[in-house]
Design a protein around this motif. Structure first.
Motif, PDB file in Angstrom:
ATOM      1  N   ALA A   1      14.107   7.588  -3.708  1.00 19.67           N
ATOM      2  CA  ALA A   1      13.010   8.274  -2.631  1.00 19.67           C
ATOM      3  C   ALA A   1      13.517   7.493  -1.252  1.00 19.67           C
ATOM      4  CB  ALA A   1      11.785   7.863  -3.026  1.00 19.67           C
ATOM      5  N   ALA A   2      14.216   6.413  -1.213  1.00 19.05           N
ATOM      6  CA  ALA A   2      14.285   5.737   0.026  1.00 19.05           C
ATOM      7  C   ALA A   2      14.708   6.563   1.168  1.00 19.05           C
ATOM      8  CB  ALA A   2      15.401   4.728  -0.440  1.00 19.05           C
ATOM      9  N   GLU A   3      15.792   7.391   0.864  1.00 26.32           N
ATOM     10  CA  GLU A   3      16.351   8.056   1.992  1.00 26.32           C
ATOM     11  C   GLU A   3      15.259   9.262   2.593  1.00 26.32           C
ATOM     12  OE1 GLU A   3      20.004  11.182   2.512  1.00 26.32           O
ATOM     13  OE2 GLU A   3      20.445   9.393   1.125  1.00 26.32           O
TER      14      GLU A   3
ATOM     15  N   ALA B   1       7.630  10.037  -0.077  1.00 24.16           N
ATOM     16  CA  ALA B   1       8.334   9.269  -1.135  1.00 24.16           C
ATOM     17  C   ALA B   1       8.019   9.710  -2.662  1.00 24.16           C
ATOM     18  CB  ALA B   1       8.173   7.855  -0.998  1.00 24.16           C
ATOM     19  N   GLY B   2       6.737  10.297  -2.675  1.00 21.70           N
ATOM     20  CA  GLY B   2       6.438  10.468  -4.041  1.00 21.70           C
ATOM     21  C   GLY B   2       6.465  11.788  -4.315  1.00 21.70           C
ATOM     22  N   GLY B   3       7.160  12.692  -3.439  1.00 20.43           N
ATOM     23  CA  GLY B   3       7.428  13.900  -3.710  1.00 20.43           C
ATOM     24  C   GLY B   3       6.805  15.150  -2.529  1.00 20.43           C
ATOM     25  N   LEU B   4       6.146  14.796  -1.765  1.00 21.16           N
ATOM     26  CA  LEU B   4       5.519  15.617  -0.729  1.00 21.16           C
ATOM     27  C   LEU B   4       6.819  16.357   0.001  1.00 21.16           C
ATOM     28  CD1 LEU B   4       2.734  16.912   0.679  1.00 21.16           C
ATOM     29  CD2 LEU B   4       3.224  15.039   2.269  1.00 21.16           C
ATOM     30  N   PRO B   5       7.029  17.466   0.229  1.00 21.10           N
ATOM     31  CA  PRO B   5       8.024  18.072   1.034  1.00 21.10           C
ATOM     32  C   PRO B   5       8.071  17.776   2.498  1.00 21.10           C
ATOM     33  CG  PRO B   5       6.978  19.855  -0.486  1.00 21.10           C
ATOM     34  CD  PRO B   5       5.969  18.507  -0.248  1.00 21.10           C
ATOM     35  N   ILE B   6       9.258  17.484   2.842  1.00 20.99           N
ATOM     36  CA  ILE B   6       9.343  16.949   4.426  1.00 20.99           C
ATOM     37  C   ILE B   6       9.071  18.238   5.351  1.00 20.99           C
ATOM     38  CG2 ILE B   6      11.201  16.438   5.971  1.00 20.99           C
ATOM     39  CD1 ILE B   6      12.482  14.727   4.065  1.00 20.99           C
TER      40      ILE B   6
ATOM     41  N   LYS C   1       3.868   9.775  -7.459  1.00 18.99           N
ATOM     42  CA  LYS C   1       4.768  10.227  -8.401  1.00 18.99           C
ATOM     43  C   LYS C   1       4.338  10.336  -9.815  1.00 18.99           C
ATOM     44  CE  LYS C   1       9.157   8.319  -6.313  1.00 18.99           C
ATOM     45  NZ  LYS C   1       9.977   6.690  -6.472  1.00 18.99           N
ATOM     46  N   LEU C   2       3.415   9.407 -10.122  1.00 20.85           N
ATOM     47  CA  LEU C   2       3.027   9.501 -11.380  1.00 20.85           C
ATOM     48  C   LEU C   2       1.947  10.671 -11.553  1.00 20.85           C
ATOM     49  CD1 LEU C   2       2.343   7.884 -14.270  1.00 20.85           C
ATOM     50  CD2 LEU C   2       0.380   6.881 -12.899  1.00 20.85           C
ATOM     51  N   ALA C   3       1.034  10.962 -10.469  1.00 24.92           N
ATOM     52  CA  ALA C   3       0.263  12.098 -10.788  1.00 24.92           C
ATOM     53  C   ALA C   3       1.079  13.497 -10.865  1.00 24.92           C
ATOM     54  CB  ALA C   3      -0.792  12.081  -9.519  1.00 24.92           C
ATOM     55  N   SER C   4       2.015  13.420 -10.085  1.00 25.80           N
ATOM     56  CA  SER C   4       2.695  14.837 -10.102  1.00 25.80           C
ATOM     57  C   SER C   4       3.679  14.896 -11.274  1.00 25.80           C
ATOM     58  CB  SER C   4       3.962  14.982  -8.709  1.00 25.80           C
ATOM     59  OG  SER C   4       3.063  14.578  -7.555  1.00 25.80           O
ATOM     60  N   GLY C   5       4.262  13.774 -11.789  1.00 26.46           N
ATOM     61  CA  GLY C   5       4.941  13.823 -13.297  1.00 26.46           C
ATOM     62  C   GLY C   5       4.144  14.221 -14.382  1.00 26.46           C
TER      63      GLY C   5
ATOM     64  N   ALA D   1       0.732  -1.232   0.014  1.00 21.24           N
ATOM     65  CA  ALA D   1       0.034   0.059  -0.028  1.00 21.24           C
ATOM     66  C   ALA D   1       0.901   1.472  -0.001  1.00 21.24           C
ATOM     67  CB  ALA D   1      -0.951  -0.034   1.268  1.00 21.24           C
ATOM     68  N   VAL D   2       1.904   1.282   0.762  1.00 13.36           N
ATOM     69  CA  VAL D   2       2.766   2.283   1.027  1.00 13.36           C
ATOM     70  C   VAL D   2       3.466   2.363  -0.542  1.00 13.36           C
ATOM     71  CG1 VAL D   2       4.857   3.249   1.960  1.00 13.36           C
ATOM     72  CG2 VAL D   2       3.157   2.437   3.346  1.00 13.36           C
ATOM     73  N   GLY D   3       3.846   1.481  -1.110  1.00 12.14           N
ATOM     74  CA  GLY D   3       4.576   1.604  -2.311  1.00 12.14           C
ATOM     75  C   GLY D   3       3.468   2.051  -3.478  1.00 12.14           C
ATOM     76  N   THR D   4       2.361   1.593  -3.232  1.00 10.10           N
ATOM     77  CA  THR D   4       1.211   2.237  -4.156  1.00 10.10           C
ATOM     78  C   THR D   4       1.177   3.596  -4.017  1.00 10.10           C
ATOM     79  OG1 THR D   4       0.235   0.037  -4.214  1.00 10.10           O
ATOM     80  CG2 THR D   4      -1.092   1.963  -4.910  1.00 10.10           C
ATOM     81  N   VAL D   5       0.912   4.169  -2.652  1.00  5.92           N
ATOM     82  CA  VAL D   5       0.883   5.693  -2.848  1.00  5.92           C
ATOM     83  C   VAL D   5       1.786   6.374  -3.312  1.00  5.92           C
ATOM     84  CG1 VAL D   5       0.695   7.412  -0.825  1.00  5.92           C
ATOM     85  CG2 VAL D   5      -0.681   5.300  -0.645  1.00  5.92           C
ATOM     86  N   SER D   6       3.137   5.969  -2.815  1.00  6.99           N
ATOM     87  CA  SER D   6       4.067   6.618  -3.454  1.00  6.99           C
ATOM     88  C   SER D   6       4.393   6.753  -4.870  1.00  6.99           C
ATOM     89  CB  SER D   6       5.678   5.818  -2.992  1.00  6.99           C
ATOM     90  OG  SER D   6       6.834   6.331  -3.409  1.00  6.99           O
ATOM     91  N   GLY D   7       4.102   5.515  -5.752  1.00  3.67           N
ATOM     92  CA  GLY D   7       3.928   5.306  -7.043  1.00  3.67           C
ATOM     93  C   GLY D   7       3.130   6.166  -7.569  1.00  3.67           C
ATOM     94  N   GLY D   8       1.872   6.170  -7.085  1.00  2.86           N
ATOM     95  CA  GLY D   8       0.424   7.070  -7.672  1.00  2.86           C
ATOM     96  C   GLY D   8       0.997   8.721  -7.367  1.00  2.86           C
TER      97      GLY D   8
END
Length: 379
Positions: free
Chosen positions: A309-311, A86-91, A38-42, A29-36
Motif C-alpha cells: 500500500a506504500a505506493e 492505503a486501506g483500499g479506497l480507490p484513488i 483493510k481489516l473491515a474490508s477483508g 493514527a494513519v497506520g491505524t486508519v489504514s489497518g482498520g
C-alpha cells in the motif's frame, strides 16, 4: 533571572518534545486508519459500503469540502484520506476528496474576517482578502477536476513519481524505512484493544479511533507549533511583503510548513488586510503558498504506510502536492485567470459590507448548506 531562564528553557524543551510525540501520533493514527480499513474490508463487504456513497466524484469533492469545513483542518482530512487509500479506497475517489479539502480549509480565514464586521470598510477589506482564497480554490477545482476525470493527469503523474521511490527493489526507499518498526507496535496496541470484536466491527473501530487520533494530534500540533514559531512566521510574512509574488508564494509555503496549518498562515494576514496594512492583491500570493505548504502533512502521513500500500499512499499525497503546484502555476501564471479570484472576492466583499446577513449566508451556504444539499441530491 537564572531560574526564569531555566524555566523558559525547560518549557521550550517540553514544547518540542510534545511536538515530536504528536508527529509520532499522526503516523500511528494513519497506520491505524489504514489497518482498520483493510481489516473491515477483508472481513465483510459491509465496510466498503461506508464509502459507497462517494463513488460519484462530485459527492467525493463535496464530502472532502464538508469534512474539512467541519473540523477546520485540511491536514486532518488529507491524513485520513491517505490512510483510507492505503486501506483500499480507490484513488479516483480520493482525488476529488483531496480537492474538496482545499476548498473546505478556507472557511477559517473567512470566519476570522467576520471579526471585522462592525466596521464597514475594515470588513470589506478583510472579507475580500479571505474570500480570494475561496475563489482561487474553486477555480482550481473547476479546471482540474474535469481534466482529472477525463484524462487522470494528476494520478498518472503522481503514480509515476511514487513508483520511483517505492516501486522497484533497486530504487526503493523501503529498505531505509525506519518508520514501520516505530509505528507498528503502537498500531498493534490499538488492534489488540478491539480484537474482541468481529473483523468488520474491529476494523471500523480502528478507523474511528485513528480519525480521532489524527484530529487530536493535528489540532494540538498546530497549537504547539504556533506557540513555538508563530512569532518567526509573522516576521517572515512581514519581511516578504513587497518583494514580488514568487517570494510571497515561497514565504506562504514555508510559514505553513512551520506551523502545520494553512489556516494559520492565511488567518495571520486577514487582520492586517482589514486594518489596511496590506491589500488583497499583496496577500494573494501568500494564500497560494499556504496551499502548497499544507501538503506536507499528507506526505508525512504517507511515510507511515509500508508494503504493497506504500505506493498508493504516496501517490495520493503527491496528487495533493501536484494539484496545488499546478493550480498556482497555471492560474497565477496567466494574467487573465489570475484576476478572476481577485475580482470575485472584491465583488462579494462589496456586497457583504453593504449587506451583513448576505456575508453570513455566503459562509454558511458555501461551506455547509450547499455541499450537504448537493450530496443528498446526487446520491
Amino acid at each position: 533571572m537564572v531560574n526564569q531562564s531555566q524555566t523558559s528553557a525547560s518549557a521550550k524543551l517540553f514544547n518540542w518534545l510534545s511536538i515530536i510525540l504528536l508527529v509520532y501520533l499522526v503516523l500511528v493514527a494513519v497506520g491505524t486508519v489504514s489497518g482498520g480499513f483493510k481489516l473491515a474490508s477483508g472481513g465483510s463487504e459491509g465496510a466498503k459500503e461506508i464509502f459507497a456513497f462517494a463513488t460519484n466524484p462530485v459527492v467525493a469533492l463535496l464530502l472532502g469540502a464538508l469534512a474539512t469545513a467541519l473540523v477546520q483542518s485540511s491536514s486532518t482530512v488529507t491524513s485520513v484520506i491517505v490512510g483510507l487509500v492505503a486501506g483500499g479506497l480507490p484513488i479516483s475517489i480520493a482525488i476529488p476528496m483531496v480537492m474538496g479539502a482545499n476548498i473546505g480549509t478556507t472557511i477559517t480565514n473567512t470566519l476570522v474576517s467576520i471579526g471585522h464586521i462592525r466596521s464597514k470598510e475594515e470588513f470589506k477589506r478583510a472579507f475580500a482578502a479571505s474570500t480570494v482564497h475561496d475563489f482561487f480554490n474553486l477555480l482550481a477545482v473547476v479546471i482540474f477536476l474535469p481534466l482529472e476525470i477525463m484524462f487522470g493527469i494528476l494520478e498518472k503523474f503522481a503514480s509515476s513519481l511514487a513508483h520511483v521511490f517505492v516501486g522497484d527493489a533497486d530504487l526503493s526507499l523501503k529498505s531505509y524505512n525506519f518508520i514501520k518498526p516505530l509505528v507498528k507496535p503502537a498500531v498493534n496496541v490499538v488492534k489488540d484493544a478491539v480484537s474482541f470484536l468481529d473483523s468488520t466491527a474491529a476494523g471500523v473501530s480502528m478507523v474511528v479511533i485513528g480519525i480521532m487520533m489524527i484530529l487530536f494530534a493535528v489540532t494540538y500540533l498546530g497549537k504547539l507549533l504556533k506557540k513555538a514559531l508563530v512569532g518567526k512566521a509573522k516576521e517572515l510574512l512581514h519581511s516578504a511583503i513587497g518583494r514580488g509574488p514568487l517570494v510571497g508564494i515561497g514565504s506562504g509555503a514555508v510559514v505553513t510548513v512551520m506551523v502545520q496549518s494553512s489556516s494559520t498562515t492565511t488567518s495571520l494576514m486577514i487582520p492586517l488586510a482589514g486594518s489596511g496594512v496590506f491589500t488583497t492583491r499583496q496577500i494573494y500570493p501568500f494564500t497560494l503558498g499556504a496551499n502548497i505548504g499544507t501538503t506536507i502533512t499528507a506526505l508525512l502521513a504517507a511515510t507511515s504506510i509500508t508494503g504493497a500500500a506504500a505506493e498508493v499512499a504516496l501517490t495520493i499525497a503527491l496528487v495533493h502536492v501536484m494539484f496545488n503546484v499546478f493550480a498556482v502555476t497555471l492560474i497565477y501564471g496567466m494574467p487573465l485567470l489570475r484576476e478572476i479570484p481577485l475580482q470575485l472576492a472584491e465583488k462579494i466583499a462589496d456586497i457583504g459590507s453593504r449587506n451583513k446577513p448576505a456575508a453570513l449566508a455566503y459562509v454558511l451556504g458555501s461551506f455547509f448548506v450547499f455541499p450537504g444539499l448537493i450530496m443528498l441530491a446526487v446520491r
